[in-house]
Scaffold this active site. Structure first.
Site, PDB file in Angstrom:
ATOM      1  N   ASP A  73     -17.608   7.798  -0.318  1.00  0.00           N
ATOM      2  CA  ASP A  73     -18.775   8.081  -1.150  1.00  0.00           C
ATOM      3  C   ASP A  73     -18.814   7.099  -2.314  1.00  0.00           C
ATOM      4  O   ASP A  73     -17.782   6.651  -2.791  1.00  0.00           O
ATOM      5  CB  ASP A  73     -18.694   9.496  -1.749  1.00  0.00           C
ATOM      6  CG  ASP A  73     -18.560  10.542  -0.665  1.00  0.00           C
ATOM      7  OD1 ASP A  73     -19.173  10.342   0.389  1.00  0.00           O
ATOM      8  OD2 ASP A  73     -17.833  11.525  -0.887  1.00  0.00           O
ATOM      9  N   ASP A  79     -20.624   7.913 -17.356  1.00  0.00           N
ATOM     10  CA  ASP A  79     -21.818   8.132 -18.178  1.00  0.00           C
ATOM     11  C   ASP A  79     -23.055   8.306 -17.298  1.00  0.00           C
ATOM     12  O   ASP A  79     -23.940   9.097 -17.602  1.00  0.00           O
ATOM     13  CB  ASP A  79     -22.005   7.056 -19.256  1.00  0.00           C
ATOM     14  CG  ASP A  79     -21.756   5.652 -18.758  1.00  0.00           C
ATOM     15  OD1 ASP A  79     -21.526   5.471 -17.548  1.00  0.00           O
ATOM     16  OD2 ASP A  79     -21.803   4.722 -19.588  1.00  0.00           O
ATOM     17  N   GLU A 102     -30.506   8.745 -23.851  1.00  0.00           N
ATOM     18  CA  GLU A 102     -30.150   7.417 -24.347  1.00  0.00           C
ATOM     19  C   GLU A 102     -29.977   6.434 -23.198  1.00  0.00           C
ATOM     20  O   GLU A 102     -30.138   5.240 -23.365  1.00  0.00           O
ATOM     21  CB  GLU A 102     -28.853   7.505 -25.171  1.00  0.00           C
ATOM     22  CG  GLU A 102     -28.701   6.338 -26.110  1.00  0.00           C
ATOM     23  CD  GLU A 102     -27.304   6.215 -26.697  1.00  0.00           C
ATOM     24  OE1 GLU A 102     -27.053   6.844 -27.711  1.00  0.00           O
ATOM     25  OE2 GLU A 102     -26.499   5.455 -26.128  1.00  0.00           O
ATOM     26  N   GLU A 103     -29.675   6.956 -22.020  1.00  0.00           N
ATOM     27  CA  GLU A 103     -29.445   6.094 -20.849  1.00  0.00           C
ATOM     28  C   GLU A 103     -30.731   5.642 -20.166  1.00  0.00           C
ATOM     29  O   GLU A 103     -30.699   4.790 -19.296  1.00  0.00           O
ATOM     30  CB  GLU A 103     -28.607   6.844 -19.812  1.00  0.00           C
ATOM     31  CG  GLU A 103     -27.198   7.164 -20.246  1.00  0.00           C
ATOM     32  CD  GLU A 103     -26.276   5.951 -20.187  1.00  0.00           C
ATOM     33  OE1 GLU A 103     -26.463   5.109 -19.298  1.00  0.00           O
ATOM     34  OE2 GLU A 103     -25.384   5.857 -21.038  1.00  0.00           O
ATOM     35  N   ASP A 124     -27.757  12.372 -25.514  1.00  0.00           N
ATOM     36  CA  ASP A 124     -26.906  11.220 -25.216  1.00  0.00           C
ATOM     37  C   ASP A 124     -25.824  11.790 -24.304  1.00  0.00           C
ATOM     38  O   ASP A 124     -24.985  12.578 -24.752  1.00  0.00           O
ATOM     39  CB  ASP A 124     -26.315  10.650 -26.514  1.00  0.00           C
ATOM     40  CG  ASP A 124     -25.447   9.431 -26.252  1.00  0.00           C
ATOM     41  OD1 ASP A 124     -25.211   9.115 -25.079  1.00  0.00           O
ATOM     42  OD2 ASP A 124     -24.991   8.807 -27.231  1.00  0.00           O
ATOM     43  N   LEU A 126     -23.114  10.786 -22.690  1.00  0.00           N
ATOM     44  CA  LEU A 126     -21.685  10.546 -22.935  1.00  0.00           C
ATOM     45  C   LEU A 126     -21.546   9.532 -24.065  1.00  0.00           C
ATOM     46  O   LEU A 126     -21.481   8.329 -23.825  1.00  0.00           O
ATOM     47  CB  LEU A 126     -21.006  10.050 -21.653  1.00  0.00           C
ATOM     48  CG  LEU A 126     -19.625  10.610 -21.342  1.00  0.00           C
ATOM     49  CD1 LEU A 126     -19.522  12.113 -21.539  1.00  0.00           C
ATOM     50  CD2 LEU A 126     -19.190  10.233 -19.962  1.00  0.00           C
ATOM     51  N   ASP A 127     -21.525  10.056 -25.266  1.00  0.00           N
ATOM     52  CA  ASP A 127     -21.440   9.169 -26.422  1.00  0.00           C
ATOM     53  C   ASP A 127     -19.999   8.706 -26.617  1.00  0.00           C
ATOM     54  O   ASP A 127     -19.071   9.491 -26.450  1.00  0.00           O
ATOM     55  CB  ASP A 127     -21.918   9.908 -27.675  1.00  0.00           C
ATOM     56  CG  ASP A 127     -21.919   9.001 -28.874  1.00  0.00           C
ATOM     57  OD1 ASP A 127     -22.669   8.013 -28.857  1.00  0.00           O
ATOM     58  OD2 ASP A 127     -21.150   9.255 -29.814  1.00  0.00           O
ATOM     59  N   GLU A 288     -28.687  10.692 -31.625  1.00  0.00           N
ATOM     60  CA  GLU A 288     -27.395  10.828 -32.310  1.00  0.00           C
ATOM     61  C   GLU A 288     -27.554  11.353 -33.737  1.00  0.00           C
ATOM     62  O   GLU A 288     -26.984  12.388 -34.098  1.00  0.00           O
ATOM     63  CB  GLU A 288     -26.668   9.476 -32.286  1.00  0.00           C
ATOM     64  CG  GLU A 288     -26.288   9.107 -30.861  1.00  0.00           C
ATOM     65  CD  GLU A 288     -25.907   7.647 -30.635  1.00  0.00           C
ATOM     66  OE1 GLU A 288     -25.161   7.379 -29.694  1.00  0.00           O
ATOM     67  OE2 GLU A 288     -26.377   6.747 -31.383  1.00  0.00           O
TER      68      GLU A 288
HETATM   69  P1  AHM Z   1     -22.643   4.436 -27.467  1.00  0.00           P
HETATM   70  O1  AHM Z   1     -23.839   5.362 -27.527  1.00  0.00           O
HETATM   71  O2  AHM Z   1     -22.932   3.139 -26.779  1.00  0.00           O
HETATM   72  O3  AHM Z   1     -21.416   5.134 -26.962  1.00  0.00           O
HETATM   73  O4  AHM Z   1     -22.352   3.971 -28.985  1.00  0.00           O
HETATM   74  C1  AHM Z   1     -22.253   4.914 -29.984  1.00  0.00           C
HETATM   75  C2  AHM Z   1     -20.839   4.928 -30.522  1.00  0.00           C
HETATM   76  C3  AHM Z   1     -20.585   6.082 -31.440  1.00  0.00           C
HETATM   77  O5  AHM Z   1     -19.967   7.136 -30.755  1.00  0.00           O
HETATM   78  C4  AHM Z   1     -19.684   5.515 -32.476  1.00  0.00           C
HETATM   79  O6  AHM Z   1     -19.847   6.165 -33.727  1.00  0.00           O
HETATM   80  C5  AHM Z   1     -20.114   4.084 -32.542  1.00  0.00           C
HETATM   81  O7  AHM Z   1     -20.668   3.769 -31.296  1.00  0.00           O
HETATM   82  C6  AHM Z   1     -18.973   3.149 -32.786  1.00  0.00           C
HETATM   83  O8  AHM Z   1     -19.460   1.865 -32.888  1.00  0.00           O
HETATM   84  P2  AHM Z   1     -18.548   0.637 -33.345  1.00  0.00           P
HETATM   85  O9  AHM Z   1     -17.673   0.303 -32.199  1.00  0.00           O
HETATM   86  O10 AHM Z   1     -19.534  -0.461 -33.683  1.00  0.00           O
HETATM   87  O11 AHM Z   1     -17.770   1.074 -34.564  1.00  0.00           O
HETATM   88 MG    MG Z   2     -24.393   7.075 -27.962  1.00  0.00          MG
END
Ligand code: AHM
Ligand code: MG
Length: 343
Positions: A73, A79, A102-103, A124, A126-127, A288
């Site tokens: 598979d 994410d 966000e994706e 979002d 998987l932030d 966010e």
């Molecule tokens: P993402 O949505 O691409 O995961 O980016 C968001 C993340 C946040 O969780 C975090 O606060 C920030 O990016 C960290 O960014 P940096 O690496 O510039 O400090």
């Molecule tokens: Mg994010």
């Protein structure tokens, strides 16, 4: 409200997320149950995401992203998996009129075959996903509005709304345990996933953020690109003054949910300011900043872009970014004074 918190040792007194929401809805006679169904579906989706996050290190054994696993598979990146999982769990329920992730470049319509509901949700999935391979905490963030458009289906108008109109917001943090923290505008509640029964149990009732803390959280690698005012604020928190708890401790996970969760529990300040390279910072207003600003305010803290309240920003674009400064009220006020040249 009597939330009858989970009492360790008394297994007959557990408060699940479902029971909590049902209890809240009973206090509002006009409530239709639509909202509790929405949160129930979301809770189910994130339990599956949590399970997959827990297996993340095994992907190398079972098959890598974009390749085939042992059974042939296609294995999705986490994410992408989280995004698909949340969309699939929520699109058919009949509570949402539109979603935005966000994706996804554009808003996600509810397919014709499913009923259209009275809420719009942004998320979002998987932030902090760049942290996955290092086994560092990541999270899901969500923000819910009441529908404002009048047509047959929801539109972008339903998701591009100012944060003060959110009816609920929260995050799920996949850390040493999985916790769901959310607000419906009446304080902040935290529910920890008990994997043995597959239920989120109230573990952190009425979370409140300390008025002042002694931790600052920012990516200092960007220091040379910051405004002078913010640079001087960081000099201030690093300088010695035992009476005000300085120097503060520096803590930066680089996963917003982990940094915000710690800030809510322990106090202090979390910031992602604008800089010369990215004047609006990095974080997205709708996915966010808005949800965490709603939570932080509901926990008794403050969330601004250095000049104005995050929740009052009138958005123009679904993916717009904003500088973010949040945490203990006293700390954020002092930071604002530096940013605005008053110190
Ligand atoms: P993402 O949505 O691409 O995961 O980016 C968001 C993340 C946040 O969780 C975090 O606060 C920030 O990016 C960290 O960014 P940096 O690496 O510039 O400090
Ligand atoms: Mg994010």
């Amino acid at each position: 409200m009597n939330t009858r918190p989970y009492i360790p040792g008394d297994e007959t007194r557990i408060m699940t997320i479902q029971r909590y929401i049902a209890q809240e809805e009973r206090m509002h006679p006009g409530a239709t149950g639509e909202f509790s169904t929405l949160l129930r579906n979301l809770a189910l989706a994130v339990k599956v995401v949590s399970r997959e996050v827990r297996r993340a290190g095994l992907v190398d054994i079972l098959g890598k992203a974009s390749t085939s696993n042992v059974s042939g598979d296609e294995v999705k990146k986490l994410d992408v998996f989280a995004n698909d999982m949340i969309i699939n769990a929520l699109e058919s329920g009949g509570q949402l009129c539109v979603m935005a992730s966000e994706e996804n470049e554009t808003v996600i319509p509810i397919p014709e075959e499913f009923p259209c509901g009275g809420y719009a949700m942004l998320f979002d999935p998987l932030d902090g996903s760049s942290n996955i391979d290092a086994n560092v905490t990541i999270g899901t963030v969500f923000s819910i509005f009441k529908r404002v458009s009048k047509g047959v289906r929801g539109t972008v108008e339903d998701v591009v709304q100012p944060g003060y109109r959110q009816v609920a917001a929260g995050y799920i943090m996949y850390g040493s345990s999985t916790i769901m923290v959310f607000t419906t505008g009446k304080g902040v509640q935290g529910f920890t996933l008990d994997p043995t029964i597959g239920a989120f149990l109230l573990s952190h009732p009425d979370l409140t953020i300390p008025k002042r803390g002694n931790i600052y959280s920012v990516n200092e690698g960007n220091r040379q690109m910051w405004d002078e005012g913010f640079r001087r604020y960081i000099d201030y928190v690093q300088s010695d003054d035992p009476a005000t708890g300085r120097p503060y401790k520096g803590r930066y996970v680089g996963s917003m949910i982990a940094d915000v969760h710690r800030t809510i529990l322990y106090g202090g300040v979390f910031a992602y300011p604008g800089d010369t390279k990215n004047p609006e910072g990095k974080l997205r207003l709708l996915y966010e900043a808005n949800p965490v600003a709603f939570l932080v305010e509901q926990a008794g803290g403050r969330a601004t872009d250095g000049h104005r309240r995050i929740l009052d920003i009138e958005p123009t674009d679904v993916h717009q970014r904003t500088p973010l400064l949040l945490g203990s009220t006293d700390d954020v006020l002092i930071a604002e004074e530096f940013i605005n040249g008053k110190r």
